[in-house]
Design an enzyme around this catalytic site. Structure first.
Site, PDB file in Angstrom:
ATOM      1  N   TRP A   1       6.350 -15.230  47.733  1.00 56.64           N
ATOM      2  CA  TRP A   1       5.788 -16.130  46.718  1.00 56.64           C
ATOM      3  C   TRP A   1       4.734 -15.424  45.878  1.00 56.64           C
ATOM      4  O   TRP A   1       3.780 -14.863  46.423  1.00 56.64           O
ATOM      5  CB  TRP A   1       5.147 -17.345  47.362  1.00 56.64           C
ATOM      6  CG  TRP A   1       6.018 -18.367  48.021  1.00 56.64           C
ATOM      7  CD1 TRP A   1       5.544 -19.409  48.784  1.00 56.64           C
ATOM      8  CD2 TRP A   1       7.437 -18.545  47.989  1.00 56.64           C
ATOM      9  NE1 TRP A   1       6.589 -20.200  49.215  1.00 56.64           N
ATOM     10  CE2 TRP A   1       7.758 -19.685  48.739  1.00 56.64           C
ATOM     11  CE3 TRP A   1       8.488 -17.842  47.393  1.00 56.64           C
ATOM     12  CZ2 TRP A   1       9.080 -20.131  48.913  1.00 56.64           C
ATOM     13  CZ3 TRP A   1       9.805 -18.282  47.571  1.00 56.64           C
ATOM     14  CH2 TRP A   1      10.074 -19.411  48.305  1.00 56.64           C
TER      15      TRP A   1
ATOM     16  N   ASN B   1      11.241 -21.211  42.773  1.00 51.80           N
ATOM     17  CA  ASN B   1      11.947 -21.525  44.003  1.00 51.80           C
ATOM     18  C   ASN B   1      12.603 -22.892  43.888  1.00 51.80           C
ATOM     19  O   ASN B   1      11.911 -23.895  43.692  1.00 51.80           O
ATOM     20  CB  ASN B   1      10.970 -21.532  45.193  1.00 51.80           C
ATOM     21  CG  ASN B   1      11.671 -21.905  46.484  1.00 51.80           C
ATOM     22  OD1 ASN B   1      12.709 -21.339  46.814  1.00 51.80           O
ATOM     23  ND2 ASN B   1      11.132 -22.882  47.209  1.00 51.80           N
ATOM     24  N   GLU B   2      13.917 -22.915  43.966  1.00 57.95           N
ATOM     25  CA  GLU B   2      14.708 -24.151  44.054  1.00 57.95           C
ATOM     26  C   GLU B   2      14.435 -25.150  42.930  1.00 57.95           C
ATOM     27  O   GLU B   2      14.171 -26.329  43.180  1.00 57.95           O
ATOM     28  CB  GLU B   2      14.533 -24.801  45.429  1.00 57.95           C
ATOM     29  CG  GLU B   2      14.902 -23.831  46.542  1.00 57.95           C
ATOM     30  CD  GLU B   2      14.970 -24.450  47.945  1.00 57.95           C
ATOM     31  OE1 GLU B   2      14.325 -25.485  48.158  1.00 57.95           O
ATOM     32  OE2 GLU B   2      15.685 -23.882  48.786  1.00 57.95           O
TER      33      GLU B   2
ATOM     34  N   TYR C   1      21.725 -24.572  53.330  1.00 57.15           N
ATOM     35  CA  TYR C   1      21.145 -25.397  54.401  1.00 57.15           C
ATOM     36  C   TYR C   1      22.028 -26.624  54.646  1.00 57.15           C
ATOM     37  O   TYR C   1      21.675 -27.739  54.233  1.00 57.15           O
ATOM     38  CB  TYR C   1      19.728 -25.863  54.030  1.00 57.15           C
ATOM     39  CG  TYR C   1      18.730 -24.741  53.920  1.00 57.15           C
ATOM     40  CD1 TYR C   1      18.164 -24.186  55.067  1.00 57.15           C
ATOM     41  CD2 TYR C   1      18.355 -24.230  52.679  1.00 57.15           C
ATOM     42  CE1 TYR C   1      17.240 -23.154  54.977  1.00 57.15           C
ATOM     43  CE2 TYR C   1      17.436 -23.192  52.582  1.00 57.15           C
ATOM     44  CZ  TYR C   1      16.882 -22.672  53.739  1.00 57.15           C
ATOM     45  OH  TYR C   1      15.980 -21.643  53.641  1.00 57.15           O
TER      46      TYR C   1
ATOM     47  N   GLU D   1      18.535 -17.324  50.745  1.00 63.04           N
ATOM     48  CA  GLU D   1      17.936 -18.158  51.786  1.00 63.04           C
ATOM     49  C   GLU D   1      19.073 -18.816  52.522  1.00 63.04           C
ATOM     50  O   GLU D   1      20.016 -19.309  51.880  1.00 63.04           O
ATOM     51  CB  GLU D   1      17.091 -19.310  51.203  1.00 63.04           C
ATOM     52  CG  GLU D   1      15.703 -18.996  50.781  1.00 63.04           C
ATOM     53  CD  GLU D   1      14.866 -20.279  50.558  1.00 63.04           C
ATOM     54  OE1 GLU D   1      15.134 -21.320  51.203  1.00 63.04           O
ATOM     55  OE2 GLU D   1      13.962 -20.218  49.729  1.00 63.04           O
TER      56      GLU D   1
ATOM     57  N   TRP E   1      16.271 -16.821  55.772  1.00 67.34           N
ATOM     58  CA  TRP E   1      15.019 -17.583  55.847  1.00 67.34           C
ATOM     59  C   TRP E   1      14.711 -17.775  57.316  1.00 67.34           C
ATOM     60  O   TRP E   1      15.470 -18.480  57.967  1.00 67.34           O
ATOM     61  CB  TRP E   1      15.149 -18.952  55.152  1.00 67.34           C
ATOM     62  CG  TRP E   1      13.835 -19.660  55.158  1.00 67.34           C
ATOM     63  CD1 TRP E   1      13.340 -20.458  56.153  1.00 67.34           C
ATOM     64  CD2 TRP E   1      12.817 -19.597  54.144  1.00 67.34           C
ATOM     65  NE1 TRP E   1      12.078 -20.899  55.818  1.00 67.34           N
ATOM     66  CE2 TRP E   1      11.744 -20.385  54.599  1.00 67.34           C
ATOM     67  CE3 TRP E   1      12.711 -18.958  52.918  1.00 67.34           C
ATOM     68  CZ2 TRP E   1      10.568 -20.550  53.847  1.00 67.34           C
ATOM     69  CZ3 TRP E   1      11.558 -19.121  52.179  1.00 67.34           C
ATOM     70  CH2 TRP E   1      10.496 -19.917  52.642  1.00 67.34           C
TER      71      TRP E   1
HETATM   72  C1  LIG Z   1      11.658 -30.244  44.682  1.00 68.56           C
HETATM   73  O1  LIG Z   1      10.433 -30.813  44.849  1.00 68.56           O
HETATM   74  C2  LIG Z   1      10.513 -32.203  44.964  1.00 68.56           C
HETATM   75  C3  LIG Z   1       9.123 -32.680  44.955  1.00 68.56           C
HETATM   76  O2  LIG Z   1       8.211 -31.687  44.775  1.00 68.56           O
HETATM   77  C4  LIG Z   1      11.266 -32.645  46.200  1.00 68.56           C
HETATM   78  O3  LIG Z   1      11.368 -34.035  46.273  1.00 68.56           O
HETATM   79  C5  LIG Z   1      12.599 -32.038  46.106  1.00 68.56           C
HETATM   80  O4  LIG Z   1      13.304 -32.302  47.267  1.00 68.56           O
HETATM   81  C6  LIG Z   1      12.419 -30.562  45.888  1.00 68.56           C
HETATM   82  N1  LIG Z   1      13.689 -29.951  45.801  1.00 68.56           N
HETATM   83  C7  LIG Z   1      13.924 -28.931  46.507  1.00 68.56           C
HETATM   84  C8  LIG Z   1      15.254 -28.361  46.363  1.00 68.56           C
HETATM   85  O5  LIG Z   1      13.126 -28.448  47.259  1.00 68.56           O
END
Ligand SMILES: *[C@@H]1O[C@H](CO)[C@@H](O)[C@H](O)[C@H]1NC(C)=O
Ligand SMILES: *[C@@H]1O[C@H](CO)[C@@H](O)[C@H](O)[C@H]1NC(C)=O
Ligand SMILES: *[C@@H]1O[C@H](CO)[C@@H](O)[C@H](O)[C@H]1NC(C)=O
Ligand SMILES: *[C@@H]1O[C@H](CO)[C@@H](O)[C@H](O)[C@H]1NC(C)=O
Length: 389
Positions: free
Chosen positions: A81, A193-194, A276, A313, A344
């Site tokens: 990060w 990230n994501e 996942y 991951e 991960w």
């Molecule tokens: C992205 O963040 C939101 C809230 O911060 C969360 O609800 C959501 O699940 C997250 N998505 C991922 C893929 O982590």
């Protein structure tokens, strides 16, 4: 053909794949078709995630142990990060917000600390994928920008579309990119990230689509390339597809990610996806088989766009048929010729105690750690052979 076969035999006879072969080199990692290269030779992307190495107050000696543990399992590449947004100074952080004004932490708990991360990685022949913000609220992330600049509770997805927020994120990214532009230990930059239309807050505008995020990826990756032509750029997404008529949330574009559209962007050098199945409700009838298909589907995109794709991951818990599942997925990566893989997540037993364990952590001298050693050797052998084919 024959000459190549002889050369290959000679080469295999003289090269041992048993130990990490990440080379000390002052060159930058590059892309050649679906492969990564260093000094014109294959560069095998195998390793782990360690979000914590720069964020948990480790000493430089502890950072060294952490990277050494990863290198001893055959790791060449670590994803970490490059963000921590705070509104009051805490242990290690990179940006402190006062109202809508962010201040970069250049000191020994900020970028000065990350310089130590880079030095420790370099000393262990590890290269770093640095992710620059988070969809989730862990370590701040996108919602801090939105809340500080636009107000508490504003939609998560304004991160991708509001000009003031985009400008603030670009200012942050610029500091990182310019600080390390000449640093070959950085493998590449990742935008987030994501990323998804929805974040940790449930607040969304209702107008975010895959186009919203794809447009943002074009803007941000182009911006990084305008500052830094040395490093690779990726997205850091989970790899959701946007297929016509799909009714599966993983493939219907509903998360705001169109994997193929993002991979097609000129200023994106490699694709990324995560895996996942249990978190995603894909464990029935078989998490392992669903994961195998997820890998193969991304490999098809890799071939279609002729760009590298990383499974950067993945995880199931120890009591979820873990070893068998990981053997299957790693073998699928090797056999399908997916460009690379990062688990991960990494763990170390430090003198100050074990590094964070979220249930997925792989400490040295455990069964999955030994599996990593074995697979890293197979992957290097595969990548080394490929240059003779
Ligand atoms: C992205 O963040 C939101 C809230 O911060 C969360 O609800 C959501 O699940 C997250 N998505 C991922 C893929 O982590
Ligand atoms: C935050 O900003 C306000 C207004 O600009 C200023 O008065 C205050 O001193 C700042 N707080 C800190 C901790 O710097
Ligand atoms: C999607 O559905 C539409 C309308 O039913 C149909 O015309 C189209 O061929 C379908 N596309 C695919 C790729 O299946
Ligand atoms: C590290 O800790 C884990 C879990 O606590 C343990 O299983 C493993 O054997 C330890 N490894 C070493 C090298 O001490």
């Amino acid at each position: 053909m024959k000459l190549k076969a002889i050369l290959l035999t000679l080469a295999l006879a003289t090269v041992s794949f048993a130990k990490p072969v990440a080379r000390q080199s002052t060159s930058f990692v590059e892309v050649d078709g679906q492969s990564f290269t260093l000094d014109g030779q294959p560069y095998t992307v195998f390793g782990s995630n360690s979000y914590w190495v720069g964020l948990t107050g480790l000493t430089t000696d502890e950072m060294d142990v952490a990277f050494n543990d990863i290198a001893n399992a055959g790791g060449t590449t670590v994803r970490t990060w490059g963000f921590n947004e705070v509104t009051s100074a805490s242990s290690d952080y990179y940006q402190l917000w006062n109202g809508s004004t962010p201040t970069i932490n250049y000191g020994s708990t900020g970028l000065g600390n990350f310089d130590n991360v880079v030095a420790a990685a370099k000393a262990n022949n590890i290269r770093l994928i640095v992710t620059l913000t988070n969809n989730w609220s862990d370590y701040g992330g996108m919602d801090v920008y939105v809340n500080q600049i636009l107000g508490e509770g504003q939609p998560h997805d304004y991160f991708y579309s509001n000009p003031d927020v985009i400008a603030a994120f670009q200012n942050y990214v610029k500091v990182w990119v310019e600080r390390y532009v000449e640093e070959p230990t950085i493998f590449g930059w990742e935008l987030a990230n994501e990323p998804r239309c929805t974040g940790s807050t449930s607040s969304t505008s209702g107008t975010c689509t895959t186009t919203t995020i794809t447009d943002w990826v074009k803007t941000m990756s182009g911006y990084i390339k305008s500052l830094d032509s040395n490093h690779l750029v990726g997205l850091g997404d989970e790899g959701w597809f946007n297929l016509p008529n799909s009714t599966d949330f993983a493939c219907d574009g509903s998360q705001g990610i169109d994997f193929d559209a993002n991979l097609a962007i000129d200023t994106i050098d490699f694709g990324t996806f995560h895996l996942y199945p249990y978190s995603w409700g894909k464990e029935t009838p078989s998490a392992m088989v669903w994961g195998q298909e997820w890998i193969e589907n991304h490999c098809n995109s890799q071939a279609t766009f002729n760009k590298p794709v990383l499974m950067e991951e993945f995880g199931v818990l120890a009591d979820q048929n873990q070893i068998t599942t990981y053997e299957n997925w790693y073998s699928t990566v090797v056999d399908s010729r997916l460009s690379g893989v990062l688990i991960w997540q990494a763990g170390s037993n430090l003198t100050s105690g074990p590094t964070p364990n979220d249930g997925f952590t792989i400490y040295p001298d455990t069964p999955v750690y030994y599996l990593e050693e074995r697979i890293s050797a197979q992957l290097r052998a595969r990548d080394f052979e490929r240059q003779f084919v």
